[in-house]
Design an enzyme around this catalytic site. Structure first.
Site, PDB file in Angstrom:
ATOM      1  N   SER A  30      45.122  35.119  41.412  1.00  0.00           N
ATOM      2  CA  SER A  30      44.661  34.635  42.716  1.00  0.00           C
ATOM      3  C   SER A  30      45.302  35.409  43.867  1.00  0.00           C
ATOM      4  O   SER A  30      44.664  35.616  44.909  1.00  0.00           O
ATOM      5  CB  SER A  30      44.953  33.136  42.859  1.00  0.00           C
ATOM      6  N   ASP A  81      50.355  43.993  41.858  1.00  0.00           N
ATOM      7  CA  ASP A  81      50.053  42.830  41.015  1.00  0.00           C
ATOM      8  C   ASP A  81      50.951  41.658  41.398  1.00  0.00           C
ATOM      9  O   ASP A  81      52.011  41.839  42.009  1.00  0.00           O
ATOM     10  CB  ASP A  81      50.255  43.198  39.535  1.00  0.00           C
ATOM     11  N   GLY A  82      50.541  40.475  41.003  1.00  0.00           N
ATOM     12  CA  GLY A  82      51.322  39.263  41.224  1.00  0.00           C
ATOM     13  C   GLY A  82      52.276  39.013  40.068  1.00  0.00           C
ATOM     14  O   GLY A  82      52.478  39.870  39.205  1.00  0.00           O
ATOM     15  N   ASP A  84      54.228  35.409  37.780  1.00  0.00           N
ATOM     16  CA  ASP A  84      54.430  33.963  37.647  1.00  0.00           C
ATOM     17  C   ASP A  84      55.857  33.580  38.007  1.00  0.00           C
ATOM     18  O   ASP A  84      56.096  32.498  38.531  1.00  0.00           O
ATOM     19  CB  ASP A  84      54.080  33.527  36.215  1.00  0.00           C
ATOM     20  N   LYS A  94      54.876  37.464  33.554  1.00  0.00           N
ATOM     21  CA  LYS A  94      53.477  37.585  33.946  1.00  0.00           C
ATOM     22  C   LYS A  94      52.600  37.131  32.788  1.00  0.00           C
ATOM     23  O   LYS A  94      53.084  36.945  31.689  1.00  0.00           O
ATOM     24  CB  LYS A  94      53.149  39.045  34.306  1.00  0.00           C
ATOM     25  N   GLY A  96      50.111  34.550  33.234  1.00  0.00           N
ATOM     26  CA  GLY A  96      49.509  33.234  33.447  1.00  0.00           C
ATOM     27  C   GLY A  96      47.987  33.310  33.402  1.00  0.00           C
ATOM     28  O   GLY A  96      47.315  32.359  32.994  1.00  0.00           O
ATOM     29  N   GLY A  97      47.458  34.465  33.781  1.00  0.00           N
ATOM     30  CA  GLY A  97      46.007  34.669  33.756  1.00  0.00           C
ATOM     31  C   GLY A  97      45.541  35.399  32.505  1.00  0.00           C
ATOM     32  O   GLY A  97      44.394  35.847  32.432  1.00  0.00           O
ATOM     33  N   GLU A 103      47.782  44.639  32.131  1.00  0.00           N
ATOM     34  CA  GLU A 103      48.677  44.768  33.297  1.00  0.00           C
ATOM     35  C   GLU A 103      49.872  45.646  32.943  1.00  0.00           C
ATOM     36  O   GLU A 103      50.290  46.506  33.728  1.00  0.00           O
ATOM     37  CB  GLU A 103      49.155  43.383  33.737  1.00  0.00           C
TER      38      GLU A 103
HETATM   39  C1  5RP Z   1      47.819  37.360  35.302  1.00  0.00           C
HETATM   40  C2  5RP Z   1      49.151  37.486  35.949  1.00  0.00           C
HETATM   41  C3  5RP Z   1      49.267  37.080  37.376  1.00  0.00           C
HETATM   42  O1  5RP Z   1      49.832  38.113  38.102  1.00  0.00           O
HETATM   43  C4  5RP Z   1      50.141  35.864  37.479  1.00  0.00           C
HETATM   44  O2  5RP Z   1      49.656  34.865  36.606  1.00  0.00           O
HETATM   45  C5  5RP Z   1      50.197  35.326  38.912  1.00  0.00           C
HETATM   46  O3  5RP Z   1      48.962  34.780  39.228  1.00  0.00           O
HETATM   47  P1  5RP Z   1      48.629  34.165  40.652  1.00  0.00           P
HETATM   48  O4  5RP Z   1      48.626  35.302  41.618  1.00  0.00           O
HETATM   49  O5  5RP Z   1      47.264  33.547  40.465  1.00  0.00           O
HETATM   50  O6  5RP Z   1      49.679  33.127  40.985  1.00  0.00           O
HETATM   51  O7  5RP Z   1      50.125  37.901  35.374  1.00  0.00           O
HETATM   52  O8  5RP Z   1      47.878  37.669  33.940  1.00  0.00           O
END
Ligand code: 5RP
Length: 217
Positions: A30, A81-82, A84, A94, A96-97, A103
Site C-alpha cells: 500500500s 519499497d515498503g 513491515d 518484509k 506481508g503482501g 522483492e
Molecule cells: C510486500 C511487502 C510490503 O513492503 C510490506 O508488506 C509493507 O506493506 P504496506 O506498505 O502495505 O504496509 O513486503 O510483500
C-alpha cells in the site's frame, strides 16, 4: 494524519531519489502504491520500471509506465519499497503482501534500496510482525516442522499463492537478535525459497512518514 497519509507522505518524498532517464525498481504494497501514483506524475522523465509483483506491474502499466523484465536490464540504480518492520540497522521484515522473493531479487540488483514506511514500522527488535517464508508447496509440512525447532510458531497463510506459485508460512513469536544469521539459517531449510528478513541486503536509506513530515535517515 492517518497511517495511510503517513505512508503517502513517505512515498511521495521518495521521488527526490529518482534520477531522470533511469529505470526504477518498484516494490509492492500500500505504501508503494502511493509511490507508483507519484511516479505516474513524472513518467515522461524516467525510462521505465522493474516491478516486484504482478500487482505493482498492473498499477504501473495502468499509469502508462513501461515495465521491463529484470533479465533485460543490466543495471538498476534504485529500488523503492515498503517494509513491515525496520530496525535501527535498517534490517527489515518484509513479505506481508507475499511478494518477498521478487522483492529480494530486485533489491539485490539495485545499487540503492530506499525504504518508505510510516513511523509505526520502526521497531527496536524485529519479530513482532510474523516473519513470512515462501515455500515450495510440497515442502510445506516439512518446512513447518523445521521452523518449530526454532521455538517459533509457523502458521500456513491460507488461500495465498505467490506470484511464483508457492505458499507462505508466517512465523510467529520469533525474537530476532541476529537477523543476518537467522536469514541464512531459515534459507538453508530445504523447500524454502526465501524468507522475509532483509538483513544481509538491508535498506540504504529510510524515509519515515511522521506527524512532523517525512524524515530521511
Ligand atoms: C510486500 C511487502 C510490503 O513492503 C510490506 O508488506 C509493507 O506493506 P504496506 O506498505 O502495505 O504496509 O513486503 O510483500
Amino acid at each position: 494524519m492517518t497511517q495511510d497519509e503517513l505512508k503517502k507522505a513517505a512515498a511521495w518524498a521518495a521521488l527526490e531519489f529518482v534520477q531522470e532517464n533511469t529505470i526504477v525498481g518498484v516494490g509492492t504494497g500500500s505504501t508503494v502504491n502511493h509511490f507508483i501514483d507519484a511516479l505516474g506524475t513524472i513518467k515522461d522523465t524516467i525510462a521505465g520500471a522493474v516491478s516486484s509483483s504482478e500487482a505493482s506491474t498492473e498499477r504501473l502499466k495502468t499509469l502508462g509506465i513501461e515495465v521491463f523484465e529484470l533479465n533485460n536490464v543490466d543495471k538498476l540504480d534504485i529500488y523503492i519499497d515498503g517494509a513491515d518492520e525496520i530496525n535501527a540497522h535498517n534490517e527489515m521484515i518484509k513479505g506481508g503482501g507475499a511478494a518477498l522473493t521478487r522483492e529480494k531479487i530486485v533489491a539485490a540488483v539495485a545499487k540503492q534500496f530506499v525504504c518508505i514506511v510510516d513511523d509505526t514500522k520502526i521497531v527496536d527488535t524485529l519479530g513482532e510482525f510474523p516473519l513470512p517464508v515462501e515455500v515450495i508447496p510440497m515442502a510445506r509440512s516439512y518446512v513447518a516442522r523445521e521452523l518449530l525447532k526454532l521455538g517459533a510458531d509457523p502458521v500456513y497463510r491460507q488461500g495465498v499463492v505467490t506470484d511464483n506459485g508457492n505458499v507462505i508460512i508466517d512465523v510467529h513469536n520469533l525474537k530476532i537478535n541476529d537477523a543476518k544469521q537467522l536469514e541464512t539459517q531459515i534459507n538453508q531449510i530445504v523447500g524454502v525459497v526465501t524468507n522475509g528478513l532483509f538483513a544481509q541486503r538491508g535498506a540504504d536509506k529510510v524515509i519515515i512518514g511522521t506527524q512532523n513530515g517525512p524524515q530521511i535517515k
